[in-house]
Scaffold this active site. Sequence first.
Site, PDB file in Angstrom:
ATOM      1  N   CYS A  69     -13.191   9.965  57.755  1.00 25.54           N
ATOM      2  CA  CYS A  69     -14.464   9.330  57.854  1.00 25.54           C
ATOM      3  C   CYS A  69     -15.147   9.261  56.403  1.00 25.54           C
ATOM      4  O   CYS A  69     -15.689   8.373  55.780  1.00 25.54           O
ATOM      5  CB  CYS A  69     -15.290   9.514  58.999  1.00 25.54           C
ATOM      6  N   HIS A 109     -19.784  13.704  60.700  1.00 30.62           N
ATOM      7  CA  HIS A 109     -19.457  12.177  60.666  1.00 30.62           C
ATOM      8  C   HIS A 109     -20.201  11.007  59.792  1.00 30.62           C
ATOM      9  O   HIS A 109     -21.395  11.422  59.640  1.00 30.62           O
ATOM     10  CB  HIS A 109     -19.438  11.254  62.035  1.00 30.62           C
ATOM     11  N   ASP A 124     -18.987   1.127  59.771  1.00 27.87           N
ATOM     12  CA  ASP A 124     -18.295   2.173  59.980  1.00 27.87           C
ATOM     13  C   ASP A 124     -16.606   1.803  59.803  1.00 27.87           C
ATOM     14  O   ASP A 124     -16.316   0.955  60.685  1.00 27.87           O
ATOM     15  CB  ASP A 124     -18.442   3.049  61.432  1.00 27.87           C
TER      16      ASP A 124
END
Length: 258
Positions: A69, A109, A124
């Site tokens: 991520c 994250h 995202d």
Amino acid sequence: MSDLNFLFRKRIGISDDEVITFQNLDKVLEKTAKAIPFENLCIMENRTTQITNENVMSKILEQNEGGLCYELNSILYLFLIENNFNTTLIRGVVYDHMKQQWSATGKTHVANLIDHNGQLYLVDTGFGGNLPLKPVPLNGEMVESNNGEFRVDDQESEHGDYILYMKLKHKDEDWKIGYAFNSNEGFTNITELNEVQKIIIKHPESAFNKNPLMIKLTDKGNMILTDSSFTEWVDGKMTKKKIDEKRFSLIRKEYFNL
């Protein structure tokens, strides 16, 4: 056009002359999810580098690898900035559904927050198979994509002021928590993500420092590869096969180009 802008478009299959706007951002997100895999091979092969603009660009756009991520959303952040979006990076805490608790790795994250006409949206491209594939407004409004339904609720938790909820297509009957984040803690220097990478590499509870994992979305679902299994979701039907080391290497190359 900058090298980053040119190479990102080339990697995901968008022409040089297409103007990227908020209205077609969902197209960018879907193409990104299908072109750039979520994967941890650098960690498993002990070849990580410092998180810098140059290194992330080199890894994902020049060497055509994927990432986790903090890499996938940082390269997206740089691309959005190049295309005149008002965006910042944020860190969140994922909810561990297996253990029914917030992740012990903390704020590891990473995602993007875009300000469009005074409304904030969560964007995202680094949440594995859980990608919204569209900007999700921070007002509780549900958005629906080929991957399911998603919403961000204004909800206080020990980890921030908002929580992403999701209901994945063909998989979830009820809403479940994705992650919590603080909308007031945005940052624009991706070198801050070296702290995230360090935790992911070393933390005993990290999900990404034990076994190889590759995930990529497809037109009809997604693919998940580990060192022991290959799982394909096609139109809501799952096929899971046990594999050996040789088959792992073949699938890694054929399906993920890694």
